[in-house]
Design a protein around this motif. Structure first.
Motif, PDB file in Angstrom:
ATOM      1  N   MET A  36       2.996  46.664  73.922  1.00  0.00           N
ATOM      2  CA  MET A  36       2.571  47.971  74.383  1.00  0.00           C
ATOM      3  C   MET A  36       2.714  48.951  73.216  1.00  0.00           C
ATOM      4  N   PRO A  37       1.643  49.671  72.918  1.00  0.00           N
ATOM      5  CA  PRO A  37       1.730  50.604  71.790  1.00  0.00           C
ATOM      6  C   PRO A  37       2.593  51.814  72.136  1.00  0.00           C
ATOM      7  N   LYS A  38       3.118  52.460  71.112  1.00  0.00           N
ATOM      8  CA  LYS A  38       3.934  53.653  71.318  1.00  0.00           C
ATOM      9  C   LYS A  38       3.044  54.858  71.616  1.00  0.00           C
ATOM     10  N   ILE A  39       1.795  54.806  71.136  1.00  0.00           N
ATOM     11  CA  ILE A  39       0.835  55.886  71.393  1.00  0.00           C
ATOM     12  C   ILE A  39      -0.284  55.325  72.266  1.00  0.00           C
ATOM     13  N   ILE A  40      -0.525  55.994  73.385  1.00  0.00           N
ATOM     14  CA  ILE A  40      -1.589  55.596  74.309  1.00  0.00           C
ATOM     15  C   ILE A  40      -2.837  56.394  73.946  1.00  0.00           C
ATOM     16  N   THR A  41      -3.966  55.702  73.836  1.00  0.00           N
ATOM     17  CA  THR A  41      -5.242  56.346  73.513  1.00  0.00           C
ATOM     18  C   THR A  41      -6.275  56.013  74.591  1.00  0.00           C
ATOM     19  N   SER A  42      -7.384  56.729  74.556  1.00  0.00           N
ATOM     20  CA  SER A  42      -8.487  56.442  75.483  1.00  0.00           C
ATOM     21  C   SER A  42      -8.977  55.013  75.287  1.00  0.00           C
ATOM     22  N   LYS A  43      -9.029  54.585  74.045  1.00  0.00           N
ATOM     23  CA  LYS A  43      -9.480  53.221  73.748  1.00  0.00           C
ATOM     24  C   LYS A  43      -8.553  52.195  74.409  1.00  0.00           C
ATOM     25  N   PHE A  44      -7.250  52.437  74.330  1.00  0.00           N
ATOM     26  CA  PHE A  44      -6.287  51.539  74.970  1.00  0.00           C
ATOM     27  C   PHE A  44      -6.542  51.478  76.476  1.00  0.00           C
ATOM     28  N   LEU A  45      -6.778  52.646  77.089  1.00  0.00           N
ATOM     29  CA  LEU A  45      -7.036  52.687  78.532  1.00  0.00           C
ATOM     30  C   LEU A  45      -8.286  51.888  78.891  1.00  0.00           C
ATOM     31  N   LYS A  46      -9.364  52.097  78.121  1.00  0.00           N
ATOM     32  CA  LYS A  46     -10.608  51.362  78.386  1.00  0.00           C
ATOM     33  C   LYS A  46     -10.393  49.867  78.235  1.00  0.00           C
ATOM     34  N   THR A  47      -9.724  49.477  77.170  1.00  0.00           N
ATOM     35  CA  THR A  47      -9.479  48.065  76.890  1.00  0.00           C
ATOM     36  C   THR A  47      -8.702  47.394  78.013  1.00  0.00           C
ATOM     37  N   HIS A  48      -7.841  48.161  78.684  1.00  0.00           N
ATOM     38  CA  HIS A  48      -6.988  47.584  79.718  1.00  0.00           C
ATOM     39  C   HIS A  48      -7.458  47.915  81.133  1.00  0.00           C
ATOM     40  N   GLY A  49      -8.732  48.284  81.263  1.00  0.00           N
ATOM     41  CA  GLY A  49      -9.350  48.374  82.582  1.00  0.00           C
ATOM     42  C   GLY A  49      -9.162  49.661  83.355  1.00  0.00           C
ATOM     43  N   ALA A  50      -8.765  50.734  82.700  1.00  0.00           N
ATOM     44  CA  ALA A  50      -8.659  52.004  83.417  1.00  0.00           C
ATOM     45  C   ALA A  50     -10.050  52.450  83.852  1.00  0.00           C
ATOM     46  N   CYS A  51     -10.127  53.128  84.999  1.00  0.00           N
ATOM     47  CA  CYS A  51     -11.431  53.568  85.495  1.00  0.00           C
ATOM     48  C   CYS A  51     -11.985  54.695  84.627  1.00  0.00           C
ATOM     49  N   LEU A  77      -7.355  65.631  78.244  1.00  0.00           N
ATOM     50  CA  LEU A  77      -5.983  66.110  78.096  1.00  0.00           C
ATOM     51  C   LEU A  77      -5.363  65.729  76.744  1.00  0.00           C
ATOM     52  N   TYR A  78      -5.686  64.529  76.282  1.00  0.00           N
ATOM     53  CA  TYR A  78      -5.077  63.995  75.063  1.00  0.00           C
ATOM     54  C   TYR A  78      -6.153  63.411  74.155  1.00  0.00           C
ATOM     55  N   PRO A  79      -6.972  64.244  73.521  1.00  0.00           N
ATOM     56  CA  PRO A  79      -8.076  63.722  72.706  1.00  0.00           C
ATOM     57  C   PRO A  79      -7.610  62.786  71.580  1.00  0.00           C
ATOM     58  N   ASP A  80      -6.396  63.013  71.075  1.00  0.00           N
ATOM     59  CA  ASP A  80      -5.873  62.169  69.997  1.00  0.00           C
ATOM     60  C   ASP A  80      -4.866  61.143  70.511  1.00  0.00           C
ATOM     61  N   GLY A  81      -4.775  61.005  71.836  1.00  0.00           N
ATOM     62  CA  GLY A  81      -3.799  60.105  72.419  1.00  0.00           C
ATOM     63  C   GLY A  81      -2.488  60.838  72.644  1.00  0.00           C
ATOM     64  N   THR A  82      -1.528  60.132  73.202  1.00  0.00           N
ATOM     65  CA  THR A  82      -0.210  60.734  73.421  1.00  0.00           C
ATOM     66  C   THR A  82       0.867  59.684  73.221  1.00  0.00           C
ATOM     67  N   GLU A  83       1.993  60.141  72.731  1.00  0.00           N
ATOM     68  CA  GLU A  83       3.103  59.240  72.460  1.00  0.00           C
ATOM     69  C   GLU A  83       3.891  59.002  73.740  1.00  0.00           C
ATOM     70  N   LEU A  84       4.342  57.774  73.926  1.00  0.00           N
ATOM     71  CA  LEU A  84       5.187  57.449  75.069  1.00  0.00           C
ATOM     72  C   LEU A  84       6.625  57.857  74.724  1.00  0.00           C
ATOM     73  N   VAL A  95      -0.374  56.845  86.596  1.00  0.00           N
ATOM     74  CA  VAL A  95       0.407  56.102  85.603  1.00  0.00           C
ATOM     75  C   VAL A  95       0.975  54.797  86.162  1.00  0.00           C
ATOM     76  N   ASP A  96       0.786  54.548  87.446  1.00  0.00           N
ATOM     77  CA  ASP A  96       1.334  53.355  88.096  1.00  0.00           C
ATOM     78  C   ASP A  96       0.860  52.064  87.436  1.00  0.00           C
ATOM     79  N   TRP A  97      -0.361  52.053  86.927  1.00  0.00           N
ATOM     80  CA  TRP A  97      -0.925  50.829  86.345  1.00  0.00           C
ATOM     81  C   TRP A  97      -0.158  50.359  85.106  1.00  0.00           C
ATOM     82  N   LEU A  98       0.616  51.258  84.490  1.00  0.00           N
ATOM     83  CA  LEU A  98       1.398  50.851  83.318  1.00  0.00           C
ATOM     84  C   LEU A  98       2.451  49.797  83.669  1.00  0.00           C
ATOM     85  N   ALA A  99       2.787  49.716  84.957  1.00  0.00           N
ATOM     86  CA  ALA A  99       3.804  48.747  85.381  1.00  0.00           C
ATOM     87  C   ALA A  99       3.390  47.311  85.067  1.00  0.00           C
ATOM     88  N   LYS A 100       2.090  47.082  84.916  1.00  0.00           N
ATOM     89  CA  LYS A 100       1.654  45.707  84.625  1.00  0.00           C
ATOM     90  C   LYS A 100       2.133  45.223  83.256  1.00  0.00           C
TER      91      LYS A 100
END
Length: 158
Positions: free
Chosen positions: A1-16, A26-33, A48-53
């Motif tokens: 799991m990356p320390k910084i979440i980006t839109s690309k990461f969300l798309k890659t992992h199936g976010a709607c 909200l976070y054009p450059d991503g955001t740090e966890l 954010v529930d989907w992060l539990a996977k």
């Protein structure tokens, strides 16, 4: 799991698409966890529930146990609204299906009527064509027959 979440990461992992778009706004450059970042994201409408996977099996079990009361409360609080929504969708689907059936019937009738009009409009032209080419067809058939007669022994042997 990356320390910084980006839109690309969300798309890659199936976010709607809706959540990806909100995240990107909200976070054009991503955001740090970091502590508090998930709460801030949830307050902004992100799920954010989907992060539990990404949790280990042991951590996932603890997470499920810890979130069970909140999930039960959520489902109880939203059940009647969800039921009303489902009923409204089913009703709208029935209306749509009925309208579609009526439209399809009207379409088929219109096509049949147009086909009849076309056939009527072209019938006399078709008859005139058939009459005009009949002598040529006969002459052609006779010419072919005369030529084939020359090959009759080969045709019989075949």
């Amino acid at each position: 799991m990356p320390k910084i979440i980006t839109s690309k990461f969300l798309k890659t992992h199936g976010a709607c698409d809706e959540q990806v778009a909100l995240f990107a706004d909200l976070y054009p450059d991503g955001t740090e966890l970091v502590p508090g970042s998930l709460l801030r994201a949830a307050e902004q409408g992100l799920n954010v529930d989907w992060l539990a996977k990404f949790l280990s099996k042991l951590a996932e079990c603890a997470y499920n146990e810890a979130t069970a009361p909140a999930k039960r409360a959520y489902h109880e609080a939203t059940a009647s609204a969800q039921c009303a929504y489902d009923e409204a969708r089913a009703s709208a689907r029935r209306v749509c299906d009925e309208a579609t059936v009526l439209a399809e019937c009207a379409y088929r009738e219109a096509r049949a009527s147009a086909k009849r009009a076309y056939n009527e409009a072209t019938a006399s032209a078709r008859r005139a064509r058939d009459e005009a080419i009949a002598p040529a067809e006969c002459a052609f058939d006779e010419a072919i027959a005369l030529v084939l007669e020359q090959f009759l022994p080969e045709l019989i042997a075949a």
